[in-house]
Write a protein that holds these residues in place. Structure first.
Motif, PDB file in Angstrom:
ATOM      1  N   GLU B  97       0.822  -1.159   0.000  1.00  0.00           N
ATOM      2  CA  GLU B  97       0.000   0.000   0.000  1.00  0.00           C
ATOM      3  C   GLU B  97       0.876   1.235   0.000  1.00  0.00           C
ATOM      4  O   GLU B  97       1.560   1.538   0.980  1.00  0.00           O
ATOM      5  N   HIS B 128      -2.806   3.559   0.437  1.00  0.00           N
ATOM      6  CA  HIS B 128      -3.094   3.884   1.837  1.00  0.00           C
ATOM      7  C   HIS B 128      -3.306   5.392   1.936  1.00  0.00           C
ATOM      8  O   HIS B 128      -2.503   6.168   1.422  1.00  0.00           O
ATOM      9  N   HIS B 161      -8.969   3.006   3.219  1.00  0.00           N
ATOM     10  CA  HIS B 161      -9.220   3.719   4.478  1.00  0.00           C
ATOM     11  C   HIS B 161     -10.059   4.990   4.268  1.00  0.00           C
ATOM     12  O   HIS B 161      -9.832   5.995   4.927  1.00  0.00           O
TER      13      HIS B 161
HETATM   14 ZN   LIG Z   1      -2.923   1.519   5.287  1.00  0.00          ZN
END
Ligand SMILES: [Zn+2]
Lengths: 96, 266
Positions: B97, B128, B161
């Motif tokens: 990520e 990420h 996320h």
């Molecule tokens: Zn992450």
């Protein structure tokens, strides 16, 4: 966007969520009492949380998004260098 | 999952999970040199797939130097030079990520290097986004960098996320959005379901964080339970939790699980 935006048989969401929300509301109140009792109310994170809370009382939907935005760094340019790795939950006073 | 014991593989298998995809991430400390990454890449492309297989779980991984260690550009260059040696391993799905942590100039530079590597090798990308107060700014910077590279197809990139303030930014620009279920930050099952009601369930997947912190490897099956309680039928749950991630990952020809034909009827 798709048909499951509204569940076919929405249950009573207050039954499902009220106790959890009640606990969290009391926890937040106790947190403010605690930091005040110990003279820590002027911490920037406490101030940021206090500033975000009026969103909870707003009549408009989108409260979660606006609380998150209130606790976000609103600057736009990359910082010169990362001198720490962690995050704190509210922008430090120098950040924005 | 390098940060987890076999108990977690057992729990996932018992809960009905079929496959794991493990991004290259922080070790909980900064590695001393690229040699630490070389061994780490061996671990997540060779040893972990064999360990997961003992519990009937397929294991896929993503390769990169994570954003927390990306402030050192020369280290990042050395790590990126290792990746082509591993990229054709049978369990590697792509680059990730990658992303940003504190939104610094060097992190951005290393992000661009990773995007270039992914484009040159025609790889899927897992991104990420930063934590907490840094997420909104970082997500905007990441989306701008990705959009500025004409070789990148947003449908082959998942931005992970997301939360209520970033999900619409990601989905509106055609990227996939990952909702990470995490006890202390990111999102909870109820908020994830709320976001589906707000923003739709196309190009969305849910994942469990399984890292060094307090996290729950079976947070995805637990969310299925919450969806049931909120009135969703089995087909909707299956489409979101199973068909959607399988559909995204199947864009890599190496991805194959028994129950997925490669066609999504949503
Ligand atoms: Zn992450």
């Amino acid at each position: 966007m798709s048909e499951e935006k509204t569940p076919p048989a929405a249950p009573n969401l207050v039954d499902l969520g009220f106790m959890d929300a009640r606990i969290k509301a009391i926890d937040i109140a106790a947190f403010f009492d605690r930091v005040q009792r110990h003279g820590q109310s002027d911490d920037y994170r406490v101030a940021a949380l206090r500033a975000a809370l009026p969103e909870l009382l707003s009549g408009e939907t989108g409260r979660a998004r606006r609380v998150l935005e209130a606790l976000s760094d609103q600057s736009e340019e990359p910082i010169p260098a990362a001198v720490i790795q962690g995050a704190f939950g509210a922008p430090r006073p120098t950040e924005s | 999952m390098v940060s987890r014991t076999t108990d977690d593989y057992v729990a996932m298998a018992l809960a009905g999970c079929e496959a794991i995809c493990e991004p290259a991430f922080w070790a909980g400390f900064d590695r001393a040199s690229e040699k630490g990454f070389y061994d780490y890449f061996r671990q997540i492309t060779d040893y972990e797939p064999r360990r997961a297989a003992k519990f009937g779980l397929k294991h896929y991984s993503w390769l990169c130097i994570n954003p927390k260690e990306a402030e050192d550009v020369s280290l990042a260059e050395a790590v990126l030079a290792l990746i082509p040696e591993f990229i054709d391993q049978p369990n590697v799905l792509g680059i990730g990520e990658i992303g940003l942590n504190k939104n610094s100039r060097n992190e951005l530079k290393v992000l661009e290097m990773h995007i270039d590597l992914a484009a040159r090798h025609d790889q899927l990308i897992l991104v990420h986004t930063p934590h907490l107060e840094d997420k909104l700014k970082g997500t905007k910077l990441i989306l701008d960098v990705l959009a500025s590279d004409s070789r990148i197809n947003p449908g082959r990139v998942i931005i992970d996320h997301v939360e209520e303030h970033t999900a619409p930014l990601v989905l509106d620009r055609g990227f996939w959005a990952g909702m990470t279920l995490y006890p202390e930050s990111k999102t909870t099952p109820h908020r994830a379901i709320d976001m589906l009601e707000l923003y739709g369930s196309e190009q969305v997947w849910l994942n469990s964080a399984c890292d060094w912190g307090i996290s729950d490897p079976i947070a995805v099956p637990k969310t299925a339970l919450e969806m049931r309680r909120r009135g969703y039928d089995a087909a909707s749950i299956d489409r979101l939790l199973y068909q959607n991630p399988a559909s995204f990952m199947s864009q890599c020809p190496k991805f194959a699980i028994d129950g997925f034909s490669g066609v999504v009827g949503a």
